[in-house]
Design an enzyme around this catalytic site. Sequence first.
Site, PDB file in Angstrom:
ATOM      1  N   GLU A 248       1.022  -1.226  -0.045  1.00  0.00           N
ATOM      2  CA  GLU A 248      -0.212   0.111  -0.006  1.00  0.00           C
ATOM      3  C   GLU A 248       0.952   1.357   0.050  1.00  0.00           C
ATOM      4  OE1 GLU A 248      -2.396   1.781  -0.829  1.00  0.00           O
ATOM      5  OE2 GLU A 248      -3.802   0.472   0.190  1.00  0.00           O
TER       6      GLU A 248
ATOM      7  N   VAL B  33       2.778   3.688  -2.655  1.00  0.00           N
ATOM      8  CA  VAL B  33       1.821   5.230  -3.520  1.00  0.00           C
ATOM      9  C   VAL B  33       0.972   5.775  -2.828  1.00  0.00           C
ATOM     10  CG1 VAL B  33      -0.183   5.376  -5.277  1.00  0.00           C
ATOM     11  CG2 VAL B  33       1.010   3.111  -5.931  1.00  0.00           C
TER      12      VAL B  33
ATOM     13  N   ALA C 286       1.826   7.237   0.218  1.00  0.00           N
ATOM     14  CA  ALA C 286       2.446   6.328   1.343  1.00  0.00           C
ATOM     15  C   ALA C 286       1.176   5.901   2.449  1.00  0.00           C
ATOM     16  CB  ALA C 286       2.246   7.547   2.765  1.00  0.00           C
TER      17      ALA C 286
ATOM     18  N   LEU D 111      -1.862   6.628   2.596  1.00  0.00           N
ATOM     19  CA  LEU D 111      -3.515   6.921   2.513  1.00  0.00           C
ATOM     20  C   LEU D 111      -4.342   5.261   1.941  1.00  0.00           C
ATOM     21  CD1 LEU D 111      -3.058  10.189  -0.033  1.00  0.00           C
ATOM     22  CD2 LEU D 111      -4.297   9.823   2.396  1.00  0.00           C
TER      23      LEU D 111
ATOM     24  N   ASP E  99       9.656   8.748 -10.149  1.00  0.00           N
ATOM     25  CA  ASP E  99       8.838   7.386  -9.430  1.00  0.00           C
ATOM     26  C   ASP E  99       7.537   8.112  -9.878  1.00  0.00           C
ATOM     27  OD1 ASP E  99       9.608   6.647  -6.324  1.00  0.00           O
ATOM     28  OD2 ASP E  99       8.248   8.885  -5.976  1.00  0.00           O
TER      29      ASP E  99
ATOM     30  N   LYS F  94       4.466   4.816  -9.957  1.00  0.00           N
ATOM     31  CA  LYS F  94       3.513   4.099  -9.178  1.00  0.00           C
ATOM     32  C   LYS F  94       1.994   4.410  -9.563  1.00  0.00           C
ATOM     33  CE  LYS F  94       4.698   7.182  -5.450  1.00  0.00           C
ATOM     34  NZ  LYS F  94       5.673   8.908  -4.504  1.00  0.00           N
TER      35      LYS F  94
ATOM     36  N   GLY G 170       6.120  11.355   3.914  1.00  0.00           N
ATOM     37  CA  GLY G 170       5.947  11.424   6.045  1.00  0.00           C
ATOM     38  C   GLY G 170       6.451  10.825   6.253  1.00  0.00           C
TER      39      GLY G 170
END
Length: 811
Positions: free
Chosen positions: A604, A607, A609, A611, A676, A680, A795
Amino acid sequence: MRVLKFGGTSVGSVENIEKTIAIVANQAAQSPVAVVVSALGGVTDLLLRAGALAAKKEESYKDILKEISQKHISFTDTLTGGDQEILKAITLQMSHLEDLLKGIYLINELSPKTLDKLAAYGELTSSYIIAAAFKHKSIDASLKDSRELIITDANHTKAGVLYEITNQNITTYFAEKKAKITVLGGFIARTEAGDTSTLGRGGSDFTAAIIAAALDVEQLEIWTDVSGMFSANPKLVKQAKPIRDISYHEAMELSHFGAKVLYPPTIVPALSKNIPIYIKNTMAPDEAGTRIGEQEGSNGNPIKGISHISDVALLTLEGAGMVGISGISKRLFEVLSLQQINVILITQASSEHSICIGVMEADALRAKTAIETEFAYELSLRKIDPVIVETSLAIIALVGESMKSHQGISGKMFSTLGKNNVNIRAIAQGASEKNISAVIAEKDVKKALNSLHEVFFEGNRKQINLFVTGVGNVGAKLLEQINNQKQYLKEHLNLNIRVLGLSNSRKMLVSQDPIDLNNWEAQLDGGEKADILRFRESVINLNQRNSVFVDITANEPVAMAYEEYLRNSIAVVACNKIAAAGKQEYYANLKRLSRKYNAPFKFETNVGAGLPIIDTLQNLIASGDRITKVQAVLSGSLNFVFNNFKSGGSFYDVVQQAKEEGYTEPDPRIDLSGVDVARKILILARESGLELELEDIVNTPFLTKNNLESTDVPHFFETLKEDAAHFEKLVADATADGKRLKYVAQLDNGKASVGLQSVGSDSPFYNLEGSDNIVLFYTARYPEQPLIVKGAGAGGDVTASGLFSDIIRLR
Ligand code: ADP
Ligand code: ASP
Ligand code: MG
């Protein structure tokens, strides 16, 4: 009257003998007691080992003899206050033992008859010492040599009891003697010819039951080192609990299937007189223990216990010539019986093409030879194949009398084993349905017992065992979150999450017991040198149920190690994008292995973080929806850059700041070149059902050729300065149109692309703040108004919580 038996541990130390004496004295105040004692803890093993060495002409038997003598003398000294007479008697016993061992040494041979004579020293001396210890405390106790009461056949080392004469001896003796306390050695007996015999290893329980039944006492108590018969061996299953009530038949099945706490034949005499058996803990006499009686217990669980037998071999007799021929199994079992080989499990396929039997490994070769001799004729005609012997196996068994009235137990048993990658070699279920047994590899026993125990006894509490690689910023946060949530997960989700392995680039640590998350850093520092493959090997060897490998690195070799984890039914939770965004073939193979071995592969956090983007996508697809279009802003770093880059500003400074604040990869080109984001959208495309490679993603760079061709990071920054005008134009053009720059990923009609776009105020991307991510899913069910997932997409904390959610989803 009561009969109390105290096992090896109960009389294994002076302190425990004191406890034993206290328990006996307490009961004797109410009614007379017969006290059956085992050899002092470990002595029977020592005696047999000394005998084996002496028979092999190894002088080292003398060291063991010395150990045995010292133990007995020191116990006697302490328990009798140095009583010279008793010490002399024990010393004399020890010199007789020495003579016997010397004899064995000289003749270089150890027959079963001599073995019995040797092993009997354990109980002969322990009963003598314990009776003396009672007297030393001024408690009146008489000593009786069990060999004068229990008479057996001459089947040495596991003699059969001759009940008529034995019962008569016992009733006569106790009727005449009428002592308050009678101390007897367990295990030992005598043949009709007057030779010392024994009742089989663990046989002191049996001695106690024989005496209890002969005297028809009110209860039989087996005092040992655990608080009852447990739902599984407490030494192997930490969560096991004592069974309060259990029927004779259930207890017999459990003990037959390896619950060593009770020697199986013990039940028979007790059952014949309906005498309840209590299993109690000498070290914790106040605990309730287990009551074995006529009625089955009523704990509402059709399964009473799970046990296992180690060192099992499977023998398979098969051949085309067996089909439809009667008498094959008769001959098979007859020849095994003649050889006194105990068959512990039988399965025959209805095709009759093969018969499979389980025997103890020690008997396997003898059994093979006996069978092949019996079927020599059929073998020569190739009607029957040579016997196949498989070793290093174990039998695990679920036991419970009311299993027969419950459906689905075997299904649950086998699916639990299957899910945990425990291969089942053979299955047997008695027609009485008191027991379902499965033959598995010895190495899987602990895992199998624990997973079955979890499913059948722990109210479905699930244990998840984590092995975490990459414990930097995100990893540390994950461990902290797990530590904080542990209690909540136990109480609310019935989930017990344990961390058994940690690794960073320098050190690694894999442990059988959970790592204390309050000071994992120090423990990891003390670990061994890190190695990706050795870490994996240790995790696989540890063979724990519900194991999960968590990859929080961005490291390619780690991503390449997933296949073998999955093949061993170890789930993979990855923050690392390299596998899911690598070659389509590798990704597809991981998905295939995940299905085949029932080991989830979750990523998970690849893509957005924390979410729930992939989860949402997977749920849409699983529920039958179809993805038509995806539009997304998926780069926290690029968002930061373009939110902070204003006309008149310096692009160079903004990228520099983004790097310094940790918003970009160490090499910012990975973000700025769009690679990057391309990875994703590739993952989202694959999860939507497309087969694509990274090269298939159309990537229109906003960087200049000069930037893209930079040789290293400092050079790249130089080129940003050189091309400042280019960036100024990008932002000035957008601003002039009242638009903002956003780096957008798109999947439309099977085609994926990434690139910088100027979006107007009517776009859902226009107001995206900080490092937020947003994904718009257009699907068959959401054709006009997309399903939107939006929030912080970068983060440490949110990424860790995304990993944590993936772990919790494994439930
Ligand atoms: P003693 O010396 O008292 O006869 P044993 O060693 O023969 O004791 O039996 C007690 C041991 O049986 C326990 O310490 C435990 O390791 C083992 N055991 C195996 N299965 C079970 C079970 N289901 N319940 C309790 N104990 C068990
Ligand atoms: N001492 C014997 C043994 O160790 C009998 C017993 O303890 O039950 O097997
Ligand atoms: Mg025992």
